[in-house]
Write a protein that holds these residues in place. Structure first.
Motif, PDB file in Angstrom:
ATOM      1  N   SER A 285      42.209  31.972  59.629  1.00 11.64           N
ATOM      2  CA  SER A 285      42.027  32.079  61.122  1.00 11.64           C
ATOM      3  C   SER A 285      41.309  33.096  61.749  1.00 11.64           C
ATOM      4  N   TRP A 286      41.587  34.551  60.912  1.00  4.11           N
ATOM      5  CA  TRP A 286      40.818  35.521  61.219  1.00  4.11           C
ATOM      6  C   TRP A 286      39.149  35.483  61.194  1.00  4.11           C
ATOM      7  N   VAL A 287      39.056  34.716  60.016  1.00  5.91           N
ATOM      8  CA  VAL A 287      37.549  34.452  59.633  1.00  5.91           C
ATOM      9  C   VAL A 287      37.037  33.343  60.865  1.00  5.91           C
ATOM     10  N   GLU A 288      37.638  32.439  61.142  1.00 12.52           N
ATOM     11  CA  GLU A 288      37.342  31.439  62.203  1.00 12.52           C
ATOM     12  C   GLU A 288      37.167  32.082  63.404  1.00 12.52           C
ATOM     13  N   ILE A 289      38.017  32.934  63.834  1.00 11.48           N
ATOM     14  CA  ILE A 289      37.881  33.396  65.123  1.00 11.48           C
ATOM     15  C   ILE A 289      36.910  34.867  65.221  1.00 11.48           C
ATOM     16  N   TYR A 290      36.854  35.573  64.281  1.00 10.66           N
ATOM     17  CA  TYR A 290      36.168  36.940  64.376  1.00 10.66           C
ATOM     18  C   TYR A 290      34.981  37.165  63.452  1.00 10.66           C
ATOM     19  N   THR A 291      34.642  36.052  62.714  1.00 10.42           N
ATOM     20  CA  THR A 291      33.441  36.323  61.792  1.00 10.42           C
ATOM     21  C   THR A 291      32.733  34.943  61.809  1.00 10.42           C
ATOM     22  N   ASP A 292      31.307  34.905  61.244  1.00 12.29           N
ATOM     23  CA  ASP A 292      30.519  33.787  61.030  1.00 12.29           C
ATOM     24  C   ASP A 292      30.494  33.181  59.892  1.00 12.29           C
ATOM     25  N   HIS A 293      31.532  33.623  59.202  1.00 12.93           N
ATOM     26  CA  HIS A 293      31.827  32.983  57.504  1.00 12.93           C
ATOM     27  C   HIS A 293      32.503  31.703  57.818  1.00 12.93           C
ATOM     28  N   GLY A 294      31.666  30.487  57.785  1.00 11.71           N
ATOM     29  CA  GLY A 294      32.554  29.250  57.962  1.00 11.71           C
ATOM     30  C   GLY A 294      33.750  28.946  57.405  1.00 11.71           C
ATOM     31  N   ALA A 295      34.343  28.151  57.635  1.00 16.86           N
ATOM     32  CA  ALA A 295      35.773  27.829  57.316  1.00 16.86           C
ATOM     33  C   ALA A 295      35.453  26.991  56.101  1.00 16.86           C
ATOM     34  N   SER A 296      34.412  26.253  55.934  1.00 14.89           N
ATOM     35  CA  SER A 296      34.114  25.511  54.398  1.00 14.89           C
ATOM     36  C   SER A 296      33.907  26.369  53.357  1.00 14.89           C
ATOM     37  N   SER A 297      33.029  27.400  53.637  1.00 16.48           N
ATOM     38  CA  SER A 297      32.730  28.159  52.389  1.00 16.48           C
ATOM     39  C   SER A 297      33.962  29.082  52.079  1.00 16.48           C
ATOM     40  N   PRO A 344      43.322  45.365  54.912  1.00 15.57           N
ATOM     41  CA  PRO A 344      42.378  45.438  56.385  1.00 15.57           C
ATOM     42  C   PRO A 344      40.899  45.892  56.011  1.00 15.57           C
ATOM     43  N   MET A 345      40.980  47.083  55.066  1.00 18.46           N
ATOM     44  CA  MET A 345      39.491  47.407  55.030  1.00 18.46           C
ATOM     45  C   MET A 345      38.611  46.212  54.229  1.00 18.46           C
ATOM     46  N   LEU A 346      39.167  45.515  53.262  1.00 22.00           N
ATOM     47  CA  LEU A 346      38.100  44.503  52.671  1.00 22.00           C
ATOM     48  C   LEU A 346      38.115  43.464  53.572  1.00 22.00           C
ATOM     49  N   GLY A 410      48.708  37.937  65.877  1.00 21.69           N
ATOM     50  CA  GLY A 410      49.032  38.511  67.278  1.00 21.69           C
ATOM     51  C   GLY A 410      49.087  39.927  67.275  1.00 21.69           C
ATOM     52  N   LEU A 411      49.482  40.802  66.113  1.00 19.96           N
ATOM     53  CA  LEU A 411      49.265  42.006  66.060  1.00 19.96           C
ATOM     54  C   LEU A 411      47.785  42.677  65.686  1.00 19.96           C
ATOM     55  N   THR A 412      46.961  41.786  64.929  1.00 22.16           N
ATOM     56  CA  THR A 412      45.511  42.018  64.789  1.00 22.16           C
ATOM     57  C   THR A 412      44.829  42.067  65.970  1.00 22.16           C
ATOM     58  N   SER A 413      44.999  41.043  66.705  1.00 25.17           N
ATOM     59  CA  SER A 413      44.386  40.911  67.906  1.00 25.17           C
ATOM     60  C   SER A 413      44.722  41.982  69.014  1.00 25.17           C
ATOM     61  N   GLY A 421      48.343  44.808  57.787  1.00 25.03           N
ATOM     62  CA  GLY A 421      48.806  45.706  56.534  1.00 25.03           C
ATOM     63  C   GLY A 421      50.137  46.065  56.858  1.00 25.03           C
ATOM     64  N   TYR A 422      50.402  46.591  57.974  1.00 23.38           N
ATOM     65  CA  TYR A 422      51.723  47.272  58.285  1.00 23.38           C
ATOM     66  C   TYR A 422      53.023  46.119  58.125  1.00 23.38           C
ATOM     67  N   TYR A 423      52.551  44.936  58.666  1.00 25.93           N
ATOM     68  CA  TYR A 423      53.329  43.876  58.247  1.00 25.93           C
ATOM     69  C   TYR A 423      53.920  43.451  57.096  1.00 25.93           C
ATOM     70  N   LEU A 424      52.470  43.431  56.155  1.00 26.72           N
ATOM     71  CA  LEU A 424      52.818  42.960  54.739  1.00 26.72           C
ATOM     72  C   LEU A 424      53.546  44.241  54.138  1.00 26.72           C
ATOM     73  N   LEU A 425      53.405  45.413  54.387  1.00 23.02           N
ATOM     74  CA  LEU A 425      53.986  46.779  53.871  1.00 23.02           C
ATOM     75  C   LEU A 425      55.764  46.405  54.253  1.00 23.02           C
ATOM     76  N   SER A 426      55.769  45.995  55.344  1.00 21.19           N
ATOM     77  CA  SER A 426      57.236  45.876  55.648  1.00 21.19           C
ATOM     78  C   SER A 426      57.949  44.939  54.787  1.00 21.19           C
ATOM     79  N   GLY A 427      57.399  43.852  54.518  1.00 20.46           N
ATOM     80  CA  GLY A 427      57.894  43.023  53.362  1.00 20.46           C
ATOM     81  C   GLY A 427      58.043  43.770  51.886  1.00 20.46           C
ATOM     82  N   ALA A 428      57.058  44.490  51.641  1.00 19.47           N
ATOM     83  CA  ALA A 428      57.280  45.097  50.370  1.00 19.47           C
ATOM     84  C   ALA A 428      58.304  45.914  50.278  1.00 19.47           C
ATOM     85  N   LEU A 429      58.346  46.717  51.318  1.00 19.08           N
ATOM     86  CA  LEU A 429      59.690  47.773  51.221  1.00 19.08           C
ATOM     87  C   LEU A 429      61.117  46.939  51.525  1.00 19.08           C
ATOM     88  N   CYS A 430      61.057  45.889  52.018  1.00 22.27           N
ATOM     89  CA  CYS A 430      62.276  44.939  51.913  1.00 22.27           C
ATOM     90  C   CYS A 430      62.704  44.520  50.524  1.00 22.27           C
TER      91      CYS A 430
END
Length: 446
Positions: A285-297, A344-346, A410-413, A421-430
């Protein structure tokens, strides 16, 4: 087990199932056959899951939410409906457990898988908002709820049957086998969508091309049904049912005896389940909305990532048998926590960075996900394993994965990619906290 408990469990199977097992008395089932049946069943379920997940990014925002002010808002609406299946799944488990106790495992699986396949195929016939208006969204939500409800009934106990046939020092290896179904299902779904995206025009894809994978899902579910029924009708499965080792125990009994295990167990695989969507549906979804990296590739890059995930799942079985599942899950949670800062950096580092994100993310996911289900099932004794594992898995998927694409996007937008990344970190901490509070993940099941 007390006689009262045995009576509360009800009959172990229907009379038709017992007759079917007598036919198979002279045909013992091997561990290899069980493994194949488990992988086929899980692959079918995850194929349904990913077909919908991919369509919720590349099709549904345009087809069902054209009135949204922008693509982001339309995708958020689509992800809200995506989450409904995870809400319905625990309800489905409760209802189908009752069907299991009354009519048998075969009847339950038949109803559940036809409902799952039927709900998925029905989506393929749905007209868009331009034709039906708001009713198209209502029907999409109903069929999505049907998918989740049916998935709650698709819990067959075959993974536990496989685990019960596992040698003492190879439980990690046998626990990873059912998990192979997830990347296999994703590979098939992503390949189908990528093929249609590159083979036909965008107008044709939105008109009819996207519908084909949903039809395929129904056919795959039929094949999976017969494969699983064949194993459910074996003498070995029937014996374990009669011994109450794969019986659908009443939920109240399970919660009374193992409520703490259900609660803690739901948080043990949380890091893995959160990462599950953050390397599959969310980045698409992030690629589709914010980049020109096509969904198929991007889907084909994810296909390669899923291959890495398969190799990592296999490796998880070897590693867990050497260092123990608890230590393995703890190490994976730390890796996911580290990845939460790097991801997020990647994603912002251009096409190459996004490719690295996919490959590394799927590899870490495979290592963690490979032992996630085994960690859930191993917490329960024989009498409660089937129901306990189902309830714990439902709760973990709901908390860790159900709203992950919606929340992450929603958070990234609003705040930037770092918050995914913080959302993923919360899962790791749990997960880490759950491992700390869990004194014994693997109990003695003898």
């Amino acid at each position: 087990m007390s006689s009262a408990m045995q009576q509360s469990l009800g009959p172990s199977s229907s009379s038709m199932e017992r007759d079917a097992r007598r036919i198979h008395d002279d045909t013992p089932v091997s561990a290899g056959n069980i493994a194949i049946g488990v992988v086929i069943g899980r692959a079918a379920e995850f194929f349904d899951f990913f077909v919908y997940g991919i369509a919720s990014v590349v099709v549904f925002p345009q087809l069902f939410f054209p009135f949204a002010p922008d693509r982001l808002t339309a995708t958020l609406y689509s992800f809200a409906i995506f989450s409904l299946a995870f809400v319905a799944r625990p309800v489905g488990s409760l209802v189908f457990m009752a069907i299991d106790r009354t009519y048998g495992r075969g009847v339950k699986l038949t109803i559940a898988l036809f409902l799952l396949g039927g709900s998925t195929a029905s989506i393929a016939f749905l007209p868009g908002y331009a034709t039906l208006g708001a009713w198209s969204i209502v029907l999409l939500a109903v069929f999505r709820l049907g998918q989740g409800f049916a998935l709650g009934g698709a819990w067959d106990g075959l993974a536990s049957l496989l685990a019960l046939n596992a040698p003492q020092h190879h439980r990690g290896w046998y626990a990873m086998i059912p998990q192979l179904g997830a990347p296999l299902g994703f590979m098939l779904a992503s390949a189908l969508f990528a093929y249609f995206l590159v083979s036909i025009s965008k107008a044709d894809f939105l008109a009819w091309g996207w519908r084909y994978p949903f039809f395929v899902a129904f056919a795959i579910n039929v094949v999976a049904l017969f494969t699983r029924l064949r194993l459910v009708m074996t003498k070995e499965f029937g014996t374990l049912l009669d011994l109450h080792e794969l019986q659908a125990a009443p939920v109240t009994e399970v919660l009374r005896a193992n409520g703490g295990n259900v609660l803690v167990g739901a948080f043990v695989p949380l890091a893995s389940f959160a990462l599950f969507h953050l390397v599959t549906v969310f980045p698409l979804s992030w690629v589709e909305i914010y980049t020109d990296h096509g969904a198929s590739s991007f889907l084909m890059v994810q296909f390669l990532g899923a291959v890495c995930g398969i190799l990592a799942i296999i490796a998880s079985g070897l590693i867990a048998d050497r260092i123990g599942r608890r230590n393995h899950l703890g190490i994976c949670a730390v890796l996911i926590a580290i990845f939460s800062f790097v991801a997020p950096m990647l994603l912002q580092a251009g096409a190459t960075g996004r490719d690295v994100f996919v490959i590394v993310g799927f590899t870490i996911l495979g290592l963690s996900f490979g032992q996630a289900a085994g960690a859930v099932a191993s917490r329960f004794g024989k009498a409660y394993r089937y129901t306990g594992a189902a309830l714990t898995s439902d709760l973990s998927w709901l908390i860790g994965a159900g709203f992950a694409p919606l929340v992450a996007l929603g958070l990234t937008s609003r705040f930037g990619l770092a918050f995914a990344g913080y959302y993923l970190l919360s899962g790791a901490l749990c997960t880490i906290l759950a491992l700390v509070f869990s004194k014994k993940l693997e109990i003695d099941n003898e």
